[in-house]
Design a protein around this motif. Structure first.
Motif, PDB file in Angstrom:
ATOM      1  N   ARG A   1       0.870  -1.270  -0.126  1.00 26.63           N
ATOM      2  CA  ARG A   1      -0.042  -0.226  -0.135  1.00 26.63           C
ATOM      3  C   ARG A   1       1.235   1.346  -0.172  1.00 26.63           C
ATOM      4  NH1 ARG A   1      -3.797   0.123   4.571  1.00 26.63           N
ATOM      5  NH2 ARG A   1      -4.989  -1.514   3.662  1.00 26.63           N
ATOM      6  N   LEU A   2       0.667   2.153  -1.017  1.00 27.13           N
ATOM      7  CA  LEU A   2       1.071   3.070  -1.006  1.00 27.13           C
ATOM      8  C   LEU A   2       0.964   4.245  -1.204  1.00 27.13           C
ATOM      9  CD1 LEU A   2       3.766   1.073  -3.308  1.00 27.13           C
ATOM     10  CD2 LEU A   2       4.872   3.344  -3.306  1.00 27.13           C
ATOM     11  N   GLU A   3       0.737   5.781   0.297  1.00 24.09           N
ATOM     12  CA  GLU A   3      -0.287   7.045   0.286  1.00 24.09           C
ATOM     13  C   GLU A   3       0.442   7.686  -0.198  1.00 24.09           C
ATOM     14  OE1 GLU A   3      -1.451   6.345   4.311  1.00 24.09           O
ATOM     15  OE2 GLU A   3      -2.964   4.593   3.005  1.00 24.09           O
ATOM     16  N   GLY A   4      -0.548   9.493  -0.878  1.00 23.13           N
ATOM     17  CA  GLY A   4       0.024  10.210  -1.155  1.00 23.13           C
ATOM     18  C   GLY A   4      -1.478  11.530  -1.446  1.00 23.13           C
ATOM     19  N   THR A   5      -0.310  12.148  -0.971  1.00 21.31           N
ATOM     20  CA  THR A   5      -1.289  13.849  -1.323  1.00 21.31           C
ATOM     21  C   THR A   5      -0.407  14.423  -2.987  1.00 21.31           C
ATOM     22  OG1 THR A   5      -0.123  15.694  -0.984  1.00 21.31           O
ATOM     23  CG2 THR A   5      -1.839  14.267   0.731  1.00 21.31           C
ATOM     24  N   PHE A   6      -2.537  15.049  -3.899  1.00 20.12           N
ATOM     25  CA  PHE A   6      -1.959  14.949  -5.037  1.00 20.12           C
ATOM     26  C   PHE A   6      -3.315  16.728  -4.497  1.00 20.12           C
ATOM     27  CE2 PHE A   6      -4.346  15.113  -9.236  1.00 20.12           C
ATOM     28  CZ  PHE A   6      -3.396  16.345 -10.021  1.00 20.12           C
ATOM     29  N   THR A   7      -2.478  17.520  -5.466  1.00 22.94           N
ATOM     30  CA  THR A   7      -3.264  19.281  -6.063  1.00 22.94           C
ATOM     31  C   THR A   7      -3.254  19.298  -6.918  1.00 22.94           C
ATOM     32  OG1 THR A   7      -1.941  19.493  -3.526  1.00 22.94           O
ATOM     33  CG2 THR A   7      -2.910  21.480  -5.031  1.00 22.94           C
ATOM     34  N   PRO A   8      -3.848  18.749  -7.661  1.00 24.15           N
ATOM     35  CA  PRO A   8      -4.220  19.407  -9.252  1.00 24.15           C
ATOM     36  C   PRO A   8      -4.053  21.121  -9.245  1.00 24.15           C
ATOM     37  CG  PRO A   8      -6.549  19.171  -8.120  1.00 24.15           C
ATOM     38  CD  PRO A   8      -5.586  18.417  -7.178  1.00 24.15           C
ATOM     39  N   THR A   9      -3.539  21.635 -10.732  1.00 25.09           N
ATOM     40  CA  THR A   9      -2.854  22.748 -11.387  1.00 25.09           C
ATOM     41  C   THR A   9      -3.786  23.162 -11.851  1.00 25.09           C
ATOM     42  OG1 THR A   9      -1.344  21.500 -13.398  1.00 25.09           O
ATOM     43  CG2 THR A   9      -0.564  22.309 -10.803  1.00 25.09           C
ATOM     44  N   SER A  10      -5.395  21.699 -12.934  1.00 32.45           N
ATOM     45  CA  SER A  10      -6.283  22.354 -13.473  1.00 32.45           C
ATOM     46  C   SER A  10      -7.458  21.635 -12.632  1.00 32.45           C
ATOM     47  CB  SER A  10      -5.750  22.695 -14.848  1.00 32.45           C
ATOM     48  OG  SER A  10      -5.430  20.505 -15.277  1.00 32.45           O
TER      49      SER A  10
ATOM     50  N   PHE B   1       2.035  -5.374 -12.145  1.00 32.03           N
ATOM     51  CA  PHE B   1       2.265  -6.563 -11.864  1.00 32.03           C
ATOM     52  C   PHE B   1       1.178  -7.180 -10.409  1.00 32.03           C
ATOM     53  CE2 PHE B   1       7.141  -8.213 -12.181  1.00 32.03           C
ATOM     54  CZ  PHE B   1       7.015  -8.167 -13.041  1.00 32.03           C
ATOM     55  N   GLY B   2       0.005  -8.264 -10.527  1.00 36.11           N
ATOM     56  CA  GLY B   2      -0.670  -8.107  -9.238  1.00 36.11           C
ATOM     57  C   GLY B   2      -2.305  -7.508  -9.689  1.00 36.11           C
ATOM     58  N   HIS B   3      -2.476  -7.993  -8.541  1.00 31.59           N
ATOM     59  CA  HIS B   3      -4.211  -6.802  -8.911  1.00 31.59           C
ATOM     60  C   HIS B   3      -4.321  -5.388  -8.200  1.00 31.59           C
ATOM     61  CE1 HIS B   3      -9.125  -7.264  -7.511  1.00 31.59           C
ATOM     62  NE2 HIS B   3      -8.394  -6.074  -8.111  1.00 31.59           N
ATOM     63  N   ALA B   4      -4.316  -4.838  -8.949  1.00 27.85           N
ATOM     64  CA  ALA B   4      -4.180  -2.537  -8.691  1.00 27.85           C
ATOM     65  C   ALA B   4      -5.579  -2.180  -8.522  1.00 27.85           C
ATOM     66  CB  ALA B   4      -3.261  -2.589  -9.216  1.00 27.85           C
ATOM     67  N   LYS B   5      -5.257  -1.150  -7.042  1.00 31.84           N
ATOM     68  CA  LYS B   5      -6.806  -0.634  -7.037  1.00 31.84           C
ATOM     69  C   LYS B   5      -6.358   0.976  -6.730  1.00 31.84           C
ATOM     70  CE  LYS B   5      -9.586  -4.057  -5.342  1.00 31.84           C
ATOM     71  NZ  LYS B   5     -10.739  -4.364  -4.187  1.00 31.84           N
ATOM     72  N   LEU B   6      -7.108   1.361  -7.338  1.00 33.36           N
ATOM     73  CA  LEU B   6      -6.478   3.545  -7.340  1.00 33.36           C
ATOM     74  C   LEU B   6      -7.820   3.907  -6.250  1.00 33.36           C
ATOM     75  CD1 LEU B   6      -5.269   6.207  -7.199  1.00 33.36           C
ATOM     76  CD2 LEU B   6      -5.746   6.442  -9.930  1.00 33.36           C
ATOM     77  N   TYR B   7      -7.239   4.139  -5.116  1.00 39.69           N
ATOM     78  CA  TYR B   7      -8.682   5.291  -4.547  1.00 39.69           C
ATOM     79  C   TYR B   7      -7.824   6.631  -3.875  1.00 39.69           C
ATOM     80  CZ  TYR B   7      -9.921   0.588  -2.648  1.00 39.69           C
ATOM     81  OH  TYR B   7     -10.139  -1.258  -2.777  1.00 39.69           O
ATOM     82  N   VAL B   8      -9.412   7.345  -4.757  1.00 35.43           N
ATOM     83  CA  VAL B   8      -8.884   8.628  -3.833  1.00 35.43           C
ATOM     84  C   VAL B   8     -10.513   9.333  -3.118  1.00 35.43           C
ATOM     85  CG1 VAL B   8      -9.400  11.123  -5.730  1.00 35.43           C
ATOM     86  CG2 VAL B   8      -8.182   9.450  -6.751  1.00 35.43           C
ATOM     87  N   ASN B   9      -9.629   9.782  -1.754  1.00 28.99           N
ATOM     88  CA  ASN B   9     -10.378   9.864  -0.839  1.00 28.99           C
ATOM     89  C   ASN B   9     -10.860   8.698  -0.520  1.00 28.99           C
ATOM     90  OD1 ASN B   9      -9.030  12.503  -0.562  1.00 28.99           O
ATOM     91  ND2 ASN B   9     -11.080  13.581  -1.813  1.00 28.99           N
ATOM     92  N   ASP B  10     -10.476   8.103  -0.184  1.00 26.78           N
ATOM     93  CA  ASP B  10     -11.173   6.619   0.163  1.00 26.78           C
ATOM     94  C   ASP B  10     -12.141   6.560  -0.798  1.00 26.78           C
ATOM     95  OD1 ASP B  10      -9.879   6.991   2.225  1.00 26.78           O
ATOM     96  OD2 ASP B  10     -10.574   7.655   3.436  1.00 26.78           O
TER      97      ASP B  10
ATOM     98  N   GLU C   1      -7.747  22.081  -5.038  1.00 24.74           N
ATOM     99  CA  GLU C   1      -8.040  21.443  -4.085  1.00 24.74           C
ATOM    100  C   GLU C   1      -7.066  20.203  -3.738  1.00 24.74           C
ATOM    101  OE1 GLU C   1     -11.722  18.971  -3.801  1.00 24.74           O
ATOM    102  OE2 GLU C   1     -13.180  21.998  -4.326  1.00 24.74           O
ATOM    103  N   VAL C   2      -6.908  19.630  -2.071  1.00 21.36           N
ATOM    104  CA  VAL C   2      -5.763  18.430  -2.463  1.00 21.36           C
ATOM    105  C   VAL C   2      -6.575  17.098  -1.859  1.00 21.36           C
ATOM    106  CG1 VAL C   2      -3.860  17.214  -0.309  1.00 21.36           C
ATOM    107  CG2 VAL C   2      -4.499  20.165  -0.497  1.00 21.36           C
ATOM    108  N   TYR C   3      -6.015  15.827  -2.865  1.00 23.06           N
ATOM    109  CA  TYR C   3      -6.930  14.537  -2.724  1.00 23.06           C
ATOM    110  C   TYR C   3      -5.807  13.646  -2.182  1.00 23.06           C
ATOM    111  CZ  TYR C   3      -9.860  16.458  -5.909  1.00 23.06           C
ATOM    112  OH  TYR C   3     -10.915  17.793  -6.364  1.00 23.06           O
ATOM    113  N   ARG C   4      -6.284  12.433  -1.176  1.00 19.21           N
ATOM    114  CA  ARG C   4      -5.581  12.086  -0.847  1.00 19.21           C
ATOM    115  C   ARG C   4      -5.538  10.766  -1.728  1.00 19.21           C
ATOM    116  NH1 ARG C   4      -9.024  12.659   2.970  1.00 19.21           N
ATOM    117  NH2 ARG C   4      -9.927  10.139   3.477  1.00 19.21           N
ATOM    118  N   LEU C   5      -4.265   9.816  -2.291  1.00 20.22           N
ATOM    119  CA  LEU C   5      -4.491   8.978  -3.396  1.00 20.22           C
ATOM    120  C   LEU C   5      -3.952   8.080  -2.457  1.00 20.22           C
ATOM    121  CD1 LEU C   5      -3.026  10.435  -5.901  1.00 20.22           C
ATOM    122  CD2 LEU C   5      -5.318  10.116  -5.728  1.00 20.22           C
ATOM    123  N   ARG C   6      -3.849   7.002  -2.969  1.00 21.98           N
ATOM    124  CA  ARG C   6      -4.057   5.308  -1.843  1.00 21.98           C
ATOM    125  C   ARG C   6      -4.123   3.995  -3.143  1.00 21.98           C
ATOM    126  NH1 ARG C   6      -6.981   4.756   1.564  1.00 21.98           N
ATOM    127  NH2 ARG C   6      -8.342   2.519   0.574  1.00 21.98           N
ATOM    128  N   VAL C   7      -2.805   3.352  -3.380  1.00 23.26           N
ATOM    129  CA  VAL C   7      -2.716   2.521  -4.177  1.00 23.26           C
ATOM    130  C   VAL C   7      -2.557   1.064  -3.294  1.00 23.26           C
ATOM    131  CG1 VAL C   7      -1.688   1.207  -6.415  1.00 23.26           C
ATOM    132  CG2 VAL C   7      -1.830   4.083  -6.301  1.00 23.26           C
TER     133      VAL C   7
END
Length: 405
Positions: free
Chosen positions: A11-20, A31-40, A73-79
């Motif tokens: 599991r990797l977590e971080g934040t993302f602030t878009p410029t547009s 490799f494997g079964h991957a999922k991406l979460y934005v703000n859970d 806006e600040v978004y929480r990303l989790r892979v």
């Protein structure tokens, strides 16, 4: 991690602030079964069926999905990635390994009308250069392509058509390791097939385009007009349920197929242009009899009749002129017996020597389980491609012979 460590999940977590603001694009090959979460919120489930081998070879097909973001806006990303099981991994070494690529592109950049930009640039240009081709995502070792079309969904073909419509002096530079369909070939002013070049590709391409060096490459394969025109079409990959492939094309592979179906070939085996011209003088063939363990030598002078130093590839074929007989399979129209590449200065000539081995005239005798050479006459054809050859003489086999595999 050390190679002996095989985690079940990462599991990797971080934040993302878009410029547009926009419905921006993500991709998540892994490799494997991957999922991406934005703000859970689960916004991307890549599924467990991705091909780990394609990922390892640098060519996974990326499924792209969109998610709406607001500028600033600040978004929480989790892979989260689950390790592939042995069955999912295909290759045992990849079981338990975890890796992923998180791709991102802003909506305005992804959806930019690059064709319109290219048309605008080409409209008033003296010459338009359009680079097309494959990447590792579309062409990689160990995987069969579904068709011969340039990726993706006809976009590159539409680009070429749009540019040539406003500038007839359009040259296409194609970078691929395989033949590709070229529906625009009759409308462009030139085509440069570059294959997959290395770190000096830019300099090499510019040298050829500007005439610093004369192009001297010859196609090592035939380019069919479409995938339907290939020798194995309709038979390959066969019945996957029974792992059975019926090689219905027999010996008619490569140029042999197109010798009998010339309407199906776009560029023949050995095709290629130069900035100069060559003249082939009559050949001397010695001896004129081919025997077991023997070699026939073909020697001729080739003249560079143009103003540019260049190289020429001389091909020598044997064409059997034998009467049909019971027990002998159908022979190909001609067989490549040898070739030589020679560098010739402008307004100069060079002597070219090609040896023809007795093996070049052989066919496989299924009845006696050996190679066989039948007595009779064989024409010697010489040229620089499979469709540009001319007869320069013939040799004879006075007595049939066989030899082991």
């Amino acid at each position: 991690m050390a190679i002996e460590h095989k985690p079940d999940a990462v599991r990797l977590e971080g934040t993302f602030t878009p410029t547009s603001t926009g419905a921006h694009y993500f991709s998540l090959p892994a490799f494997g079964h991957a999922k991406l979460y934005v703000n859970d919120e689960l916004v991307y489930d890549a599924g467990p069926a991705q091909d780990p081998r394609a990922f390892a070879e640098g060519g996974p097909f990326e499924q792209r999905k969109q998610h709406t973001f607001v500028q600033g806006e600040v978004y929480r990303l989790r892979v989260e990635v689950l390790a592939p099981t042995p069955k999912q991994a295909i290759v045992p070494l990849m079981a338990g390994r975890i890796a992923f690529h998180l791709g991102f592109m802003a909506q305005d950049e992804y959806e930019e009308d690059v064709v319109a930009n290219a048309v605008e640039a080409a409209t008033n240009a003296d010459v338009a250069l359009v680079f097309v081709g494959n990447s590792a995502e579309w062409e990689t070792e160990g995987h069969d392509a579904a068709d011969m079309n340039l990726p993706t969904f006809g976009s590159q073909d539409r680009l070429v058509a749009a540019v040539v419509a406003v500038n007839p002096r359009t040259v296409v530079i194609n970078c691929s390791g395989v033949p590709v369909a070229m529906p625009w070939i009759d409308s462009v002013a030139g085509l440069l097939q570059c294959w997959f070049l290395g770190q000096e590709s830019g300099n090499a391409i510019v040298d050829v385009l500007l005439g610093t060096i004369s192009p001297s490459g010859r196609l090592p394969v035939s380019f069919p007009r479409s995938i339907q025109d290939t020798p194995s079409y309709g038979n390959f990959p066969g019945d996957q349920a029974t792992s059975t492939v019926h090689y219905a094309e027999g010996i008619e592979v490569g140029y042999r197929h197109y010798d009998k179906h010339p309407e199906k070939v776009l560029f023949s085996f050995g095709a290629g242009l130069s900035y100069t011209t060559f003249e082939y003088c009559p050949a001397v063939i010695t001896p004129q009899e081919l025997v077991h363990d023997g070699v026939v030598t073909v020697q001729l002078e080739v003249k560079n009749t143009g103003a540019v130093d260049s190289r020429e590839v001389v091909q020598v074929y044997l064409a059997p002129l034998l009467e049909p007989r019971v027990g002998r399979p159908e022979l190909p129209t001609k067989v490549l017996a040898g070739f030589a590449k020679v560098e010739i200065a402008a307004q100069s000539a060079a002597s070219v020597v090609v040896d023809i081995s007795f093996e070049s005239a052989a066919f496989w005798d299924e009845t006696h389980n050996c190679w066989a050479v039948d007595e009779g006459e064989y024409a010697v054809l010489i040229g620089n491609s499979s469709t540009s050859v001319k007869r320069h003489g013939s040799i004879k086999v006075e007595k049939s012979f066989t030899f082991g595999p």
